[in-house]
Design an enzyme around this catalytic site. Structure first.
Site, PDB file in Angstrom:
ATOM      1  CB  SER A  58      44.532 -35.298 -97.517  1.00  0.00           C
ATOM      2  OG  SER A  58      45.806 -35.447 -98.262  1.00  0.00           O
ATOM      3  N   GLY A  95      43.432 -39.728 -98.237  1.00  0.00           N
ATOM      4  CA  GLY A  95      44.003 -41.002 -98.563  1.00  0.00           C
ATOM      5  C   GLY A  95      43.354 -41.678 -99.782  1.00  0.00           C
ATOM      6  CG  ASN A 123      46.808 -40.262-101.656  1.00  0.00           C
ATOM      7  OD1 ASN A 123      47.791 -39.987-101.232  1.00  0.00           O
ATOM      8  ND2 ASN A 123      45.417 -39.472-101.661  1.00  0.00           N
ATOM      9  CG  ASP A 204      52.395 -32.697 -93.466  1.00  0.00           C
ATOM     10  OD1 ASP A 204      52.661 -31.366 -94.187  1.00  0.00           O
ATOM     11  OD2 ASP A 204      51.156 -33.199 -93.596  1.00  0.00           O
ATOM     12  CG  HIS A 207      48.553 -32.355 -96.017  1.00  0.00           C
ATOM     13  ND1 HIS A 207      49.386 -33.445 -95.653  1.00  0.00           N
ATOM     14  CD2 HIS A 207      47.736 -32.985 -96.950  1.00  0.00           C
ATOM     15  CE1 HIS A 207      49.166 -34.667 -95.878  1.00  0.00           C
ATOM     16  NE2 HIS A 207      48.090 -34.335 -96.640  1.00  0.00           N
TER      17      HIS A 207
END
Length: 235
Positions: A58, A95, A123, A204, A207
Site C-alpha cells: 500500500s 496488503g 506486511n 491513520d 500511510h
C-alpha cells in the site's frame, strides 16, 4: 528521525491490518485478492520506453491518495523533467507480503523492464511472519530479476516493536544482508523522514499523505538517478 517514533507508527499499522484496511491476518487470502483493485498492467500503456517497476504494498500503491500523488507517479514526473526516457509502473498492491510479490513477479516484470524497485516486507513484519521466510522471498525476487538483467533497488522497512527486539533486529538485518550479499542499490528505510510525523501522514497516522509521498519520492530519486546515469553511460 527517532527510531521510537518509527516503531510507534508501525505498531499503529498493526491495528489497521487487523481490522482490514491493508489486508487480513493470513497471507493473501483469496477473498482479499478478489476485492482489492489490481494495479495497472505493466503493458497497459506500452509506448516503447524502458520500464522501472515499483513492486510493493500500500505504501507503493498510494493507499488514500489519487494515482498522481503516489511516489511512483512522482518519480515519473521527475524522470520527465530531467529528460530520462523511462516509464514508471506502479506495481503496488495494498496488503501484499513478500510471498505475494513472489507470486506476481512474472506478471510485474513483463515488457522491457530495466529497473526493479523492491519495496516489500512491511506486511510481513506487521503480521510477525518469519524473517527467514521473508528474506528467502525477497532473495527469490532479486535473483529472478537479475536473471533478466534487471537492476534491483532494495527499499528496507522496519518491523513494529511488539514482537520483541530480537525480531525487529533480525528484520532490519535481513535487508542489510540482502543488499550486501547481492551488492544491491539500497535505500535503508522507505519511510525515512516520513514515518511517525503526523504532518506527513494521513489520518491513520501511517500511510503517507501527499507531502509524505513527495518526500519518499525525493529519497528514492536520490538512489534511482545515479542508477539511470550509470546505465546510460554503459550503453
Amino acid at each position: 528521525m527517532k527510531r521510537a517514533s518509527v516503531h510507534f507508527a508501525l505498531l499503529a499499522l498493526v491495528a489497521c491490518v487487523v481490522v482490514g484496511c491493508g489486508g487480513n491476518a493470513n497471507d493473501e487470502p483469496a477473498s482479499n485478492q478478489q476485492q482489492r483493485p489490481a494495479p495497472s498492467a505493466p503493458d497497459a500503456r506500452e509506448d516503447g520506453r524502458p520500464k522501472i517497476v515499483a513492486l510493493g504494498d500500500s505504501l507503493t500503491a498510494g493507499l488514500g491518495l489519487v494515482e498522481s500523488q503516489a511516489y511512483p507517479a512522482l518519480l515519473q514526473k521527475k524522470l520527465e523533467e530531467a529528460g530520462y526516457p523511462f516509464e514508471v509502473v506502479n506495481a503496488g498492491v495494498s496488503g501484499d507480503t513478500s510471498a505475494g510479490g513472489v507470486r506476481r513477479l512474472d506478471w510485474a516484470l513483463e515488457g522491457n523492464v530495466r529497473v526493479l524497485i523492491l519495496a516489500l516486507g512491511a506486511n510481513d513484519g506487521l503480521r510477525g511472519l518469519p524473517v527467514d521466510q521473508m528474506k528467502k522471498n525477497l532473495e527469490d525476487i532479486i535473483q529472478r530479476a537479475r536473471v533478466r538483467n534487471i537492476v534491483v533497488i532494495l527499499a528496507g522497512m522496519e518491523a513494529p516493536p511488539n514482537y520483541g527486539p530480537d525480531y525487529t533486529s533480525a528484520f532490519r538485518r535481513a535487508y542489510q544482508e540482502l543488499a550486501r550479499e547481492h551488492e544491491l542499490v539500497f535505500l535503508p528505510f522507505l519511510l525515512d523522514k516520513v514515518a511517525g510525523d503526523p504532518a506527513l501522514n494521513q489520518g491513520d497516522g501511517i500511510h503517507p499523505n501527499a507531502r509524505g509521498a513527495e518526500i519518499i519520492a525525493e529519497g528514492m530519486w536520490k538512489v534511482l538517478r545515479p542508477v539511470l546515469d550509470q546505465m546510460s553511460a554503459a550503453s
